[in-house]
Design an enzyme around this catalytic site. Structure first.
Site, short mmCIF file in Angstrom:
data_model
loop_
_atom_site.label_atom_id
_atom_site.label_comp_id
_atom_site.label_asym_id
_atom_site.label_seq_id
_atom_site.Cartn_x
_atom_site.Cartn_y
_atom_site.Cartn_z
CB SER A 260 1.27 -28.23 9.10
OG SER A 260 0.92 -27.91 10.44
CG HIS B 180 -11.96 -29.16 11.63
ND1 HIS B 180 -11.18 -28.88 12.74
CD2 HIS B 180 -11.18 -28.98 10.54
CE1 HIS B 180 -9.98 -28.53 12.31
NE2 HIS B 180 -9.95 -28.58 10.99
CG ASN C 197 -11.30 -24.90 8.24
OD1 ASN C 197 -12.07 -23.96 8.45
ND2 ASN C 197 -11.12 -25.89 9.11
CD1 TRP C 198 -10.22 -19.23 4.63
CD2 TRP C 198 -11.60 -17.47 4.82
NE1 TRP C 198 -10.19 -18.53 3.45
CE2 TRP C 198 -11.02 -17.45 3.53
CE3 TRP C 198 -12.52 -16.46 5.17
CZ2 TRP C 198 -11.32 -16.45 2.60
CZ3 TRP C 198 -12.81 -15.48 4.24
CH2 TRP C 198 -12.21 -15.48 2.97
CE LYS C 199 -8.15 -24.86 11.08
NZ LYS C 199 -7.12 -25.57 11.82
CD GLU D 126 -9.25 -26.37 14.56
OE1 GLU D 126 -10.09 -25.61 14.03
OE2 GLU D 126 -8.07 -26.45 14.18
N GLY E 291 -2.12 -27.09 12.65
CA GLY E 291 -1.69 -25.84 13.29
C GLY E 291 -0.37 -25.96 14.05
CD GLU F 274 -8.09 -31.22 8.42
OE1 GLU F 274 -7.51 -30.39 7.74
OE2 GLU F 274 -8.87 -30.93 9.34
N GLY G 28 -5.60 -24.86 6.60
CA GLY G 28 -5.98 -23.86 7.59
C GLY G 28 -5.16 -22.60 7.41
N GLY G 29 -4.13 -22.45 8.21
CA GLY G 29 -3.34 -21.22 8.27
C GLY G 29 -2.95 -20.65 6.91
#
Ligand code: 13P
Length: 254
Positions: free
Chosen positions: A216, A98, A13-15, A100, A176, A170, A237-238
């Site tokens: 993470s 998601h 997930n590149w966000k 976020e 994150g 998640e 993500g990251g």
């Protein structure tokens, strides 16, 4: 529980990261590194990067996802994108619900349900995100929260349609933050979700459902998380923004 019934899905997930040019470059770097993956590989990119991502992934084993979708087909909904639009340009997957979006953009279980319905109606495959916040975990209501989120999101989804749904567990406190759920914590909740699916759809459907962990996950901890019996992949993500790191995660699954 028979894990061999399921192909793991590793989704990045590149966000809100990467321009179209950066998208093409990252995919070019990633493609050879994951070419022999035994898992399904997906990258969820910003809307403006979808065209570049579809182009750059042509002939590869990397599939493209959108990060959100609206529930209406078309109309006066400024800034929104419909499932039909995504389908029309050849996007196979969409991430829905998601945390976020829930935290920062007013997403609720009910709007998640509407988006899931619209995506399935359009023939998209859904990555449905659920997860508890820290206070809910500390309060001992994690199972209750994720069951409710999942049950509401899937209301009206048939057993046949469930084949097009991936569930991503998640925990919000792990996203994150560098604080990963332990493999046991991740597996425990994925198993709770599989039990829920068994109750709603029967054991066979539940045994075939892909349930990911996200929060993470990185090149260091992925192998242990992905080895858990009820963890069928990851939503990353990251670490998905660095080709070499994401490739290690992809290749740890299988
Ligand atoms: P991180 O891997 O950066 O914690 O993000 C997880 C996530 O939210 C994936 O959707």
């Amino acid at each position: 529980m028979n894990k061999t019934l399921r192909t793991p899905v590793i989704a990045g997930n590149w966000k809100m990261n990467n321009t179209p040019d950066e998208t093409a470059a990252l995919i070019a770097a990633l493609t050879p590194l994951v070419a022999n993956a035994e898992s399904t590989v997906v990258i969820a990119v910003p809307f403006v990067d979808i065209a570049a991502a579809l182009q750059a992934t042509l002939g590869s084993n990397i599939a493209v996802a959108a990060q959100n979708v609206h529930w209406e087909t078309n109309g006066a909904f400024t800034g929104e994108v419909s499932a039909q639009m995504l389908k029309a340009i050849g996007v196979p997957y969409v991430v829905i619900g998601h945390s976020e979006r829930r935290q920062y953009f007013g997403e609720t279980d009910v709007t998640v349900q509407k988006r899931v319905r619209a995506a399935l109606n359009a023939g998209l495959q859904v990555i449905l995100c659920v997860g508890e916040v820290l206070g809910e975990r500390k309060g001992g209501i994690t199972a209750q929260i994720v069951r409710a989120q999942t049950e509401i999101a899937l209301a009206g989804v048939t057993a046949e349609e469930l084949k097009s749904v991936i569930i991503a567990y998640e925990p919000v406190w792990a996203i994150g933050t560098g604080e990963t759920a332990t493999p046991e914590q991740a597996n425990e909740v994925c198993a709770i979700l599989r039990d829920l699916l068994a109750r709603l759809y029967g054991k066979d459907a539940a045994d075939r459902a892909v349930i990911q962990y996200g929060g993470s996950m990185n090149d260091q901890n992925a192998a242990e998380l992905l080895a858990q019996p009820d963890v069928d992949g990851g939503l990353i993500g990251g670490a998905s923004l660095v080709a070499e790191k994401f490739a290690v995660i992809v290749n740890a699954a299988g």
